[in-house]
Write a protein that holds these residues in place. Structure first.
Motif, PDB file in Angstrom:
ATOM      1  N   PRO A  48      -5.612  57.514 -12.232  1.00  0.00           N
ATOM      2  CA  PRO A  48      -5.932  57.617 -13.516  1.00  0.00           C
ATOM      3  C   PRO A  48      -7.119  56.822 -14.003  1.00  0.00           C
ATOM      4  O   PRO A  48      -7.299  55.651 -13.534  1.00  0.00           O
ATOM      5  CB  PRO A  48      -4.641  57.170 -14.427  1.00  0.00           C
ATOM      6  N   GLY A  49      -7.925  57.283 -14.990  1.00  0.00           N
ATOM      7  CA  GLY A  49      -9.173  56.449 -15.542  1.00  0.00           C
ATOM      8  C   GLY A  49     -10.314  56.620 -14.614  1.00  0.00           C
ATOM      9  O   GLY A  49     -11.376  55.927 -15.238  1.00  0.00           O
ATOM     10  N   ALA A 200     -23.772  52.989 -13.961  1.00  0.00           N
ATOM     11  CA  ALA A 200     -23.256  52.106 -14.961  1.00  0.00           C
ATOM     12  C   ALA A 200     -24.147  51.564 -15.682  1.00  0.00           C
ATOM     13  O   ALA A 200     -24.170  51.532 -16.955  1.00  0.00           O
ATOM     14  CB  ALA A 200     -22.840  50.724 -13.987  1.00  0.00           C
ATOM     15  N   GLU A 201     -25.621  51.447 -15.365  1.00  0.00           N
ATOM     16  CA  GLU A 201     -26.812  50.960 -16.134  1.00  0.00           C
ATOM     17  C   GLU A 201     -27.030  52.030 -17.144  1.00  0.00           C
ATOM     18  O   GLU A 201     -27.113  51.719 -18.300  1.00  0.00           O
ATOM     19  CB  GLU A 201     -28.061  50.740 -15.204  1.00  0.00           C
ATOM     20  N   ILE A 202     -27.112  53.286 -16.517  1.00  0.00           N
ATOM     21  CA  ILE A 202     -26.992  54.383 -17.744  1.00  0.00           C
ATOM     22  C   ILE A 202     -26.124  54.740 -18.659  1.00  0.00           C
ATOM     23  O   ILE A 202     -26.485  54.719 -19.775  1.00  0.00           O
ATOM     24  CB  ILE A 202     -27.215  55.728 -16.703  1.00  0.00           C
ATOM     25  N   VAL A 223     -15.697  43.376 -11.546  1.00  0.00           N
ATOM     26  CA  VAL A 223     -14.605  43.355 -12.170  1.00  0.00           C
ATOM     27  C   VAL A 223     -13.725  44.517 -12.099  1.00  0.00           C
ATOM     28  O   VAL A 223     -12.697  44.696 -11.426  1.00  0.00           O
ATOM     29  CB  VAL A 223     -14.415  42.619 -13.342  1.00  0.00           C
ATOM     30  N   THR A 224     -14.604  45.641 -12.610  1.00  0.00           N
ATOM     31  CA  THR A 224     -13.792  47.069 -12.631  1.00  0.00           C
ATOM     32  C   THR A 224     -14.060  47.926 -11.528  1.00  0.00           C
ATOM     33  O   THR A 224     -13.213  48.778 -11.385  1.00  0.00           O
ATOM     34  CB  THR A 224     -14.759  47.809 -13.885  1.00  0.00           C
ATOM     35  N   GLY A 230     -12.291  51.407 -16.849  1.00  0.00           N
ATOM     36  CA  GLY A 230     -12.867  49.952 -17.142  1.00  0.00           C
ATOM     37  C   GLY A 230     -13.983  49.908 -17.712  1.00  0.00           C
ATOM     38  O   GLY A 230     -14.056  49.005 -18.675  1.00  0.00           O
ATOM     39  N   LEU A 231     -15.034  50.469 -17.286  1.00  0.00           N
ATOM     40  CA  LEU A 231     -16.291  50.563 -17.961  1.00  0.00           C
ATOM     41  C   LEU A 231     -16.195  50.989 -19.491  1.00  0.00           C
ATOM     42  O   LEU A 231     -16.990  50.221 -20.201  1.00  0.00           O
ATOM     43  CB  LEU A 231     -17.274  51.479 -17.253  1.00  0.00           C
ATOM     44  N   GLN A 232     -15.512  51.819 -19.820  1.00  0.00           N
ATOM     45  CA  GLN A 232     -15.076  52.303 -21.137  1.00  0.00           C
ATOM     46  C   GLN A 232     -14.610  51.211 -21.829  1.00  0.00           C
ATOM     47  O   GLN A 232     -14.901  50.983 -23.232  1.00  0.00           O
ATOM     48  CB  GLN A 232     -14.479  53.518 -21.160  1.00  0.00           C
TER      49      GLN A 232
END
Length: 872
Positions: A48-49, A200-202, A223-224, A230-232
């Motif tokens: 999930p996620g 991730a940068e975008i 970390v994520t 996690g980024l969200q």
């Protein structure tokens, strides 16, 4: 009459969830999906996620090919419900009108074969011609084995223009290895779903507009590990705090579960009002402002939902109008776990409020789920009592069984619910448990636990359910013992006695109700007794009685008891027309036409079919007309009217270049007869060979006899006597235990010659066997060359007139017009013409005047008046 009615289809389940306008363009994954469209299957499997749904939504948005979408949930562990949503998804996004085309076979689930339904679906999708995709999202919610097997079968027979995409948290629970070997399966596993440093940068700089440095982003990724959710979550935390450096250091230094940590971080910073709203509405699988207001006892939920959406707080819009929403699955699971553990009383209260709110809006599926979640079994029982009949008619047996399984043992349900549960257990083959449920009702009835005003209704329901148990299980002795105690007059309960048992078959004997072609003296005997009991109670016109009578009429025809078959079929005709029930009307008219053919009245049989086609065209769905046209073509062939037969077959629009399907067997068999008449035996044999396994799969004896008979006759035409006799042996082997007669005799002289060859061949090889004896008996049923012609003699009629025919003849005597006769008998004028043609045939005349003269000559009116047949 209680018939199948189309259930509500939630548009939010067959539309891709709405995503934000700006997304990270994951071109490497989108390209892989598009490239995989050349094969059969693409899987996106990740925990999930990871952004599975978002990726597929992005592909749908930018893909030029049509894509049907189904969002799955726990409730979809029901074969009928699962495939109904697939069909409607295709209808909405790929092929308008598809649901209407599929309706006849959808209505047969789950008792009909799902493979037949998928065969039909594949044929219809093939005819689209253009590429399209079907997306099944959240497939991990499905655990029903029969659904997995059916999806696997669908993949096997997908037409080249269709592609299946499945998103799941887990690997697929069925093997797809062969498609990988053949380079027709594309996999996008969890590691591929992780965000790269560039993505991730975008995301941070362009999508959520956070000015993180490359070093910050690298630490967040560490970390994520590129986990999308996690980024969200990090972005939501950072939006509320300006000290990015410290927060990123906190993230990277924690030993806690990153998801729990980040959720706590996000929730702790929400305003109290929003926090309580999110926590309490997490009980809802789907929500709109109205149900949120009901659960929260407030009136501003629409504004709060909009605030959550503007924050991108893991809320997903399910429609274009932003009316229905759900929380992201990872977020909702976290919230529900927290609510159940920290506020169990709130969990119960909120679910109960949700149940009442959904029930008030007629959304009983949601209402029952929430009542069970609240463990309010009295509420759940009351809702289920109101909703069970609808669910039975939809065929959602698995859903019903799962609800019943949630109740504590020995729950005291209302008596009707007990009985309908017993009926459900019977149709799913759980006979012992069904008897336990009925025993509970009988004990409570005997103990006077039911109010006096419902006791007769309870007895009536018991009579119905026990009858179904008897017919389904063959436990005739138990039925006899029970029937002897049922001497009192009981009311007809419309809930039980007006089920429509046939939604698609051209013969009732092809249905489960008609035992799929099984014939036995015991079943016939019990059927007649059952009819007598129903009619004695005034239930003659009830659907269950009419279906039993029609089944008996078809059985008597097969056993060559033509007069009894006609008398039975005439009992059904009036009710089937008055109530406009095609599931009775079509089999009834085909049976009457068969009797006419057997008696040498081909023209009358043709008139019977023409009138039935006209009636069905005006009063029934289009698919009911097709078997009537197919049988009309067969009559044309018997009359050597090849062009007319070809015209009827053309109107059926059969895709004879593709694999035929079981649901159109009667049409295909008429088409193969035409091909044989045109000298195209090879093409006919190809179709028959493709059709045969489907009849076996369905366990339909009629198919397992008629198809090899046709194969035998085609091989005979080709001069392949050895193969013809092998196919005949196959048909005889299936038919002999049930003493089928007309299926062979109706094929005429060609079959007689083949049977003679069979008997001669077997006699030369071995002493008389059971099958050679049976074949010899069948030969005795064929008309012999020296049989006298069937014409009336001065001694009387070759065949007596039925009561209905007597009354019509008397109407002619009194000068009534066809229209007046039609009104008196509740028939159409076309049907009256068919009846009069039959009367003329029995009298050996061709007009009204001749009929009256012939009747007077034979003294029929004198006998009629003296016997009282003239009275109603």
């Amino acid at each position: 009459m209680i018939r199948y009615s189309e259930p509500v289809v939630l548009k939010s389940k067959i539309s891709p969830p709405l995503t934000r306008e700006t997304l990270v363009a994951r071109d490497r994954l989108l390209h892989k999906i598009s490239k995989g469209m050349k094969g059969r299957l693409t899987t996106v499997c990740a925990p999930p996620g990871f952004g599975k749904t978002t990726l597929l939504c992005q592909w749908v948005r930018h893909n030029e090919q049509a894509a049907a979408w189904v969002s799955l949930d726990e409730r979809d562990n029901d074969l009928a419900r699962f495939w109904r949503y697939v069909v409607h998804a295709v209808d909405v996004a790929v092929a308008p009108g598809f649901a209407e085309l599929m309706a006849p076979v959808l209505h047969t689930l789950p008792q009909g074969s799902v493979d037949t339904m998928i065969d039909v679906m594949a044929n219809e999708l093939h005819s689209l011609g253009r590429p399209a995709a079907l997306i099944l999202d959240d497939y991990h919610c499905v655990y029903d084995k029969s659904i997995h097997e059916s999806v696997s079968y669908m993949i096997d027979i997908l037409p080249d223009n269709m592609h299946l995409l499945i998103a799941s948290r887990t690997e697929l629970p069925f093997s797809t290895a062969k498609w990988l070997v053949r380079d027709e399966r594309t996999d996008i596993p969890a590691p591929h779903m992780l965000f790269t440093n560039e993505e991730a940068e975008i995301f941070y700089r362009e999508v959520v507009n956070l000015p993180l440095s490359s070093d910050h982003i690298a630490k967040v990724l560490g970390v994520t590990e590129g986990w999308a959710a996690g980024l969200q979550l990090v972005s939501l935390s950072l939006q509320e705090r300006p000290d990015y450096e410290r927060l990123v250091q906190d993230f990277s230094g924690t030993d806690l579960n990153i998801a729990d940590y980040l959720f706590h971080e996000v929730l702790s910073r929400l305003p109290a009002e929003l926090y309580e709203f999110v926590l309490q509405t997490s009980v809802l699988q789907r929500m709109d402002a109205s149900i949120c207001d009901t659960v929260m006892l407030r009136g501003d939920s629409r504004l709060l939902l909009e605030r959550l959406r503007s924050r991108n707080l893991f809320i997903v819009a399910l429609d274009d109008h932003h009316t229905w929403f759900r929380y992201h699955h990872v977020f909702s699971e976290f919230l529900r776990t927290r609510l159940r553990h920290e506020q169990p009383q709130q969990w119960t209260r909120l679910n109960r409020m949700a149940s009442l709110g959904f029930a008030e809006r007629g959304l009983f599926d949601d209402a029952i789920d929430h009542a069970i979640a609240a463990e309010d079994y009295a509420l759940a029982s009351g809702l289920l009592d109101k909703h069970i009949l609808t669910m039975l008619l939809r065929g959602e047996f698995a859903t019903l069984l799962s609800w019943f399984a949630c109740f504590p043992a020995r729950t005291a349900w209302p008596p009707q619910l007990h009985l309908l549960y017993a009926f459900l257990l019977i149709v799913t083959g759980q006979f012992e448990r069904a008897e336990d449920e009925m025993r509970t009702v009988e004990i409570r009835l005997a103990n006077g636990e039911y109010a006096p005003e419902i006791r007769d209704s309870v007895r009536s329901g018991l009579f119905f359910v026990k009858a179904n148990l008897m017919f389904s299980s063959g436990r005739y002795e138990q039925w006899y013992a029970f029937a002897e105690r049922m001497n009192e007059l009981l009311p007809e309960d419309p809930v039980f006695y007006n089920f429509n048992f046939n939604e698609s078959e051209p013969l009732v004997r092809r249905t489960a109700f008609g035992l799929k072609g099984v014939l036995s003296d015991e079943a016939g005997k019990i059927g007649r007794q059952f009819v007598q009991m129903l009619e004695a109670r005034g239930w003659k016109d009830s659907l269950i009685n009419q279906y039993v009578v029609q089944t008996l009429a078809e059985s008597m025809y097969e056993w060559n008891c033509l007069e009894e078959s006609r008398q039975l079929s005439e009992q059904v005709e009036k009710v089937s027309r008055a109530k406009r029930i095609p599931g009775l009307l079509v089999p009834n008219r085909i049976t009457q036409a068969r009797i006419d053919i057997a008696e040498g009245r081909l023209s009358l049989a043709g008139e019977t079919m023409d009138e039935a086609i006209d009636f069905a065209s005006r009063h029934a769905e289009y698919y009911w007309v097709r078997p009537l046209r197919a049988f009309r073509a067969r009559i044309h062939l018997l009359q050597d009217q090849i062009d007319e037969a070809a015209g009827q077959i053309a109107l059926l629009q059969l895709p004879l270049d593709r694999k035929p399907t079981y649901n159109r067997e009667m049409e295909v068999l008429s088409a193969t007869r035409l091909l044989g008449a045109l000298g195209k035996e090879d093409e006919a044999l190809r179709l028959l060979e493709q059709l045969k396994p489907q009849g076996r799969r369905e366990g339909c004896l009629i198919s397992m006899i008629e198809i090899p008979i046709q194969q035998a006759l085609m091989e005979q035409r080709r001069g392949q006597s050895g193969q013809a006799l092998d196919f005949l042996h196959e048909a005889l082997s299936v038919a002999e235990p049930y003493t089928y007669i007309r299926s062979f005799v109706d094929e005429g002289p060609a079959m007689a010659r083949l049977l003679q060859q069979y008997v001669a061949q077997r006699a030369a090889l071995e002493p008389e066997t059971r099958l050679t004896a049976y074949a010899g008996k069948l030969l005795g049923w064929f008309p012999q060359p020296d049989d006298p012609p069937a014409v009336p003699s001065s001694a009387g009629l070759v065949e007596g007139l039925t009561p209905s025919e007597w009354r019509m003849l008397n109407g002619i005597r009194q000068g009534a017009t066809n229209k007046q006769i039609a009104l008196e008998h509740a028939l159409s004028e076309g049907t009256v013409k068919v009846y009069l043609s039959r009367i003329y045939g029995k009298l050996g005349v061709s007009s009204r005047t001749q009929a009256l003269l012939r009747a007077q000559e034979l003294g029929l009116f004198d006998r009629q008046d003296s016997s009282g047949l003239n009275s109603e």
